[in-house]
Every structure is written in C-alpha cells, then in structure tokens.
Design an enzyme around this catalytic site. Structure first.
Site, PDB file in Angstrom:
ATOM      1  N   PHE A 106       6.311  -6.610   1.155  1.00  0.00           N
ATOM      2  CA  PHE A 106       7.000  -7.598   1.986  1.00  0.00           C
ATOM      3  C   PHE A 106       7.046  -7.203   3.453  1.00  0.00           C
ATOM      4  O   PHE A 106       7.209  -8.052   4.325  1.00  0.00           O
ATOM      5  CB  PHE A 106       8.424  -7.826   1.456  1.00  0.00           C
ATOM      6  CG  PHE A 106       9.436  -6.799   1.874  1.00  0.00           C
ATOM      7  CD1 PHE A 106      10.211  -6.990   3.014  1.00  0.00           C
ATOM      8  CD2 PHE A 106       9.645  -5.654   1.125  1.00  0.00           C
ATOM      9  CE1 PHE A 106      11.158  -6.061   3.404  1.00  0.00           C
ATOM     10  CE2 PHE A 106      10.594  -4.717   1.504  1.00  0.00           C
ATOM     11  CZ  PHE A 106      11.353  -4.920   2.642  1.00  0.00           C
ATOM     12  N   LYS A 107       6.889  -5.940   3.753  1.00  0.00           N
ATOM     13  CA  LYS A 107       7.027  -5.487   5.140  1.00  0.00           C
ATOM     14  C   LYS A 107       5.813  -5.820   5.998  1.00  0.00           C
ATOM     15  O   LYS A 107       5.838  -5.610   7.207  1.00  0.00           O
ATOM     16  CB  LYS A 107       7.324  -3.989   5.153  1.00  0.00           C
ATOM     17  CG  LYS A 107       8.657  -3.686   4.492  1.00  0.00           C
ATOM     18  CD  LYS A 107       8.979  -2.214   4.406  1.00  0.00           C
ATOM     19  CE  LYS A 107      10.322  -2.026   3.697  1.00  0.00           C
ATOM     20  NZ  LYS A 107      10.710  -0.621   3.570  1.00  0.00           N
ATOM     21  N   ASP A 108       4.777  -6.376   5.382  1.00  0.00           N
ATOM     22  CA  ASP A 108       3.591  -6.761   6.155  1.00  0.00           C
ATOM     23  C   ASP A 108       3.919  -7.752   7.260  1.00  0.00           C
ATOM     24  O   ASP A 108       3.399  -7.648   8.368  1.00  0.00           O
ATOM     25  CB  ASP A 108       2.523  -7.364   5.234  1.00  0.00           C
ATOM     26  CG  ASP A 108       1.716  -6.305   4.495  1.00  0.00           C
ATOM     27  OD1 ASP A 108       1.410  -5.273   5.111  1.00  0.00           O
ATOM     28  OD2 ASP A 108       1.395  -6.521   3.319  1.00  0.00           O
TER      29      ASP A 108
END
Length: 446
Positions: A106-108
């Site tokens: 999700f941190k992309d």
C-alpha cells in the site's frame, strides 16, 4: 496552504518546506492549517469516477494552492498507474486490495507521489536546486516502506535515498526490494528494531552539524507528502462500495503500525468522507489499543511479530491523531480521548490469533491473507454490528511473506514476476549499530 508543527513551537511552513524538511524544527510533525470539505456533488457522483479522477480531486483539496493544476494532475496520474479493487471475502466483509503497485504494498502510492512532488519542487528552481545540493532522503522501515520509497525514488535526479531497516526483522523478499537496487539507493542494516531505525532518522534531522553538511528529508509517514496521498484509497473504497449500494453503514478497518495509513483515512473523514467508523487493528504492539482503553499513551519497545510491518512501539502519527481531534488546537486530554473513541475502535491480536484468522479465512473462502490483513479481517469478524458492512485493508501481497504464509496455510503460494525479479539481484547493504554517533559519522563521510 501553510503547515504548522504538532509541537507548536516551530515557524509555519509552506508545502515545499514541509515536504523538503519532513520534520519541523521542534521535532513536531507538520499539519495543514485547515482541512477543507469536499463539495457535496463530489460524493454524489463519486461512484462513476475513476480512481485517478477521485485522487486528483482529493489532491487538489490538499495541494492545489501550492502546485500547478496540470502538474498536480500529471503527478497523480503518474502515481496511480494501477487500480486498488474492493473484493468480497465473505458475507458482509470485503477487502480493499492495496497491493497492486510496483512493490505490491500500500505504501507505493505515498512513496511515488512524494518522489514526484519533491522532483517537481526541485525542477521548479527551489533553493535546494540553486545550491546544487543533493537532497538526501532518510527512511526507516519495518518492511514495506523501504521497498516502496526505494523504488519510488530510484533514478530520480538530485535525490539519494538511505533506507534504514532492522537486521533480521524484515522478510527476505522485502529485504531484496531495497537492498538490490544500487544507483541512488543505499540500504543500511541496523542492529536493532524498527524504533531504533526511526530514532536514528529523527536524531539526524535534529543534528545541526549534520544538516549543515547535507540536505536531509524523510519519506516515512512523518512527511506530509507521504501520508496524505494515502487518503486516496479510502475515497476509492467508498466509491466502489457506493457502486454496490453498500456505503450507508460502511466501516473501515486498517491494520496499523506507525498509524500513517489510518491517519490519512481520518483526514479523509474530516474532508467529508462518509465512513461510519474506523477500526485500528494492531498486532501484539498494542500501544494505541491501550490508549483507547485508558486514555493514557504509554509507548514502549516494540516486539517482533508475524505482522512485522506493524512492529512499532511508539507510532509517530499518534501525534497527528491527537492534534486532529483536539479542541480548537488545545489538547484537552479527556475530551480529545472521548472524540477519538467515538470514531475509532481498537483491536489487538497475538501471533496465534493471526494464524488462526489466516487459516479460517483460507479454509472457508479460499482467500489468502497476509499476516497484516489477517488482523483487519479478524477485527471485522469480531466487531461489526448488525447491518454494518466492513472493508479491511489488505496492505501487501501475501507472497511478500511467502515463508510465513506457506507454513501457516500449508500451501506453496506463487511469487509474482515483479517480486521474483528483485530476488535475482545481489544484496548491497551497510551494517550499522543503533548508536546515533556511528550513523552520524557514516553520513558525515558521504
């Protein structure tokens, strides 16, 4: 838009300063001076909008005063070259799959957005470019942050990234994603836990001699350009649930470690996002859960768990949550605690409970959870009220934790091609103690 410090003792900053510095002079986290509500028409039509269009509207609400409209649209559309679908798991429980980006986590989104926004400021001719100084990004990671930031900034001119990670406490695949890149990415293997890595980063920002030697910023969720774009996910989740006519009693559950992800969701709620309530799902690092029960925030050393990306004993973004729900900027502990508890419920799970949730979900539905998503899934199972629909974040592809998932579920999960490519590279890392003097000495030589 101006940004103030959660500690209240630093000068106001514009967006460029907040992004480039990362942390305020008084060690506080930057907060926008106001949060504008999005228009009613936006929510009335959101189910017909693409993820990119939704995100552009949200980004404009935060950054539109400081970034040219066309440039901001380019940043958003370049960041979101993938979708994050909502998938039904069982009955009234759905998952928001946040692992379709380049590093399958999700941190992309936050990392890619920040890389492009920082590049925008450098190209625009800010003081950093005029001084011909490299901007050095320091990022502490308990797993997925390091890979997302490293890949988001890989090859970006004028920026060097140092990824600090706890030795032996990230999965082998996660480690490959930031130790095999080279170029402008340096991996630093710290003999300690995530909190030690985070402490090194914060101490570096506050060291006057080091900051004179090199230009420093952070890409952890302490940086406004890293955590705010994660709000895009929750508007998209609402849109997809509204398209299914399931948005009226919508509960969002977020597996939480450093609390940047759920903090972005709370900012979305302040912008008018009509999510009924939130659940913060913790592993055995239960500091926030205990705060909800007692009203006392008591950080402690983190413990290592199956859900390693959530192994945080002193979550940075707790300061933002307190600030967000304080009264007229004044922190009145009892009233602030009451407001937080009215909106956010907590849950905490041991490794054995996480394993049980993974097995139960797989046996009953065929859906493969990673250990972090399992916390969210179990929290919804136990805490949804009659008539409510729950969506939990599946924050990373389960193959990133292949050894754990295979062992728990007795399967052999396929490794996506993007992950296999990282595993073929050669590890390059710098071993480091958790002593700041050693870290500073290393940086002073760069």
């Amino acid at each position: 838009m101006k940004y103030y410090s959660t500690n209240g003792k630093a000068p106001m900053a514009d967006l460029q300063k907040a992004v480039v510095k990362g942390l305020a002079e008084d060690r506080g986290l930057y907060m926008p001076e106001r949060i504008e509500k999005l228009p009613k028409a936006f929510f009335e039509n959101i189910q017909d909008m693409s993820f990119q269009d939704i995100a552009y509207n949200v980004a404009s609400n935060f950054f539109g005063e400081d970034v040219d409209g066309d440039a901001l649209q380019d940043i958003v559309f370049d960041t979101l070259s993938f979708d994050c679908p909502v998938v039904k798991v069982k009955d009234n429980i759905y998952t928001l799959e946040l692992f379709h980006g380049p590093t399958l986590a999700f941190k992309d989104v936050g990392a890619r957005f920040m890389a492009r926004l920082l590049g925008y400021f450098l190209r625009r001719g800010g003081s950093e470019r005029a001084a011909n100084r490299t901007v050095n990004v320091l990022v502490a990671t308990s797993g997925d942050t390091g890979s997302a930031v490293a890949n988001g900034f890989l090859g970006v001119e004028g920026i060097h990234v140092y990824v600090l990670y706890p030795k032996g406490k990230v999965s082998p695949i996660q480690e490959c994603q930031f130790t095999t890149l080279g170029k402008n990415i340096t991996a630093i293997e710290v003999d300690g836990v995530f909190d030690d890595c985070q402490a090194l980063v914060k101490s570096a920002f506050m060291d006057e001699e080091l900051n004179k030697h090199m230009k420093l910023t952070s890409a952890n969720s302490i940086n406004v350009a890293r955590f705010l774009p994660q709000a895009f996910y929750y508007f998209n989740a609402y849109a997809r649930m509204k398209a299914l006519d399931l948005a009226d009693e919508f509960v969002m559950c977020v597996p939480s470690g450093n609390f940047g992800n759920i903090c972005s969701a709370l900012f979305g709620h302040e912008m008018g996002l009509p999510i009924k309530r939130f659940i913060a799902a913790n592993n055995a690092n239960d500091i926030f859960y205990k705060y909800l029960q007692t009203g006392k925030y008591e950080p402690k050393a983190s413990v290592q768990t199956l859900a390693n990306a959530m192994d945080v004993g002193d979550p940075s973004n707790f300061a933002r949550i307190l600030n967000l729900y304080s009264q007229n900027g004044a922190l009145v502990e009892e009233a602030t605690h009451h407001r937080i508890c009215n909106l956010i419920y907590g849950a905490t799970y041991s490794d054995e409970q996480i394993k049980k949730a993974m097995r139960q979900c797989y046996n009953e539905t065929g859906y493969i959870l990673d250990p972090h998503g399992a916390c969210g899934y179990r929290a919804l199972q136990e805490n949804l009220k009659p008539g409510e629909i729950g969506v939990f974040c599946e924050t990373a592809h389960p193959a990133k934790f292949k050894e754990k998932v295979d062992d728990i579920l007795n399967i052999n999960i396929d490794i996506p091609a993007r992950l296999r490519a990282f595993m073929e590279g050669e590890k390059q890392s710098v071993e480091m103690s958790k002593d700041f003097a050693d870290f500073k000495a290393y940086l002073m030589k760069q």
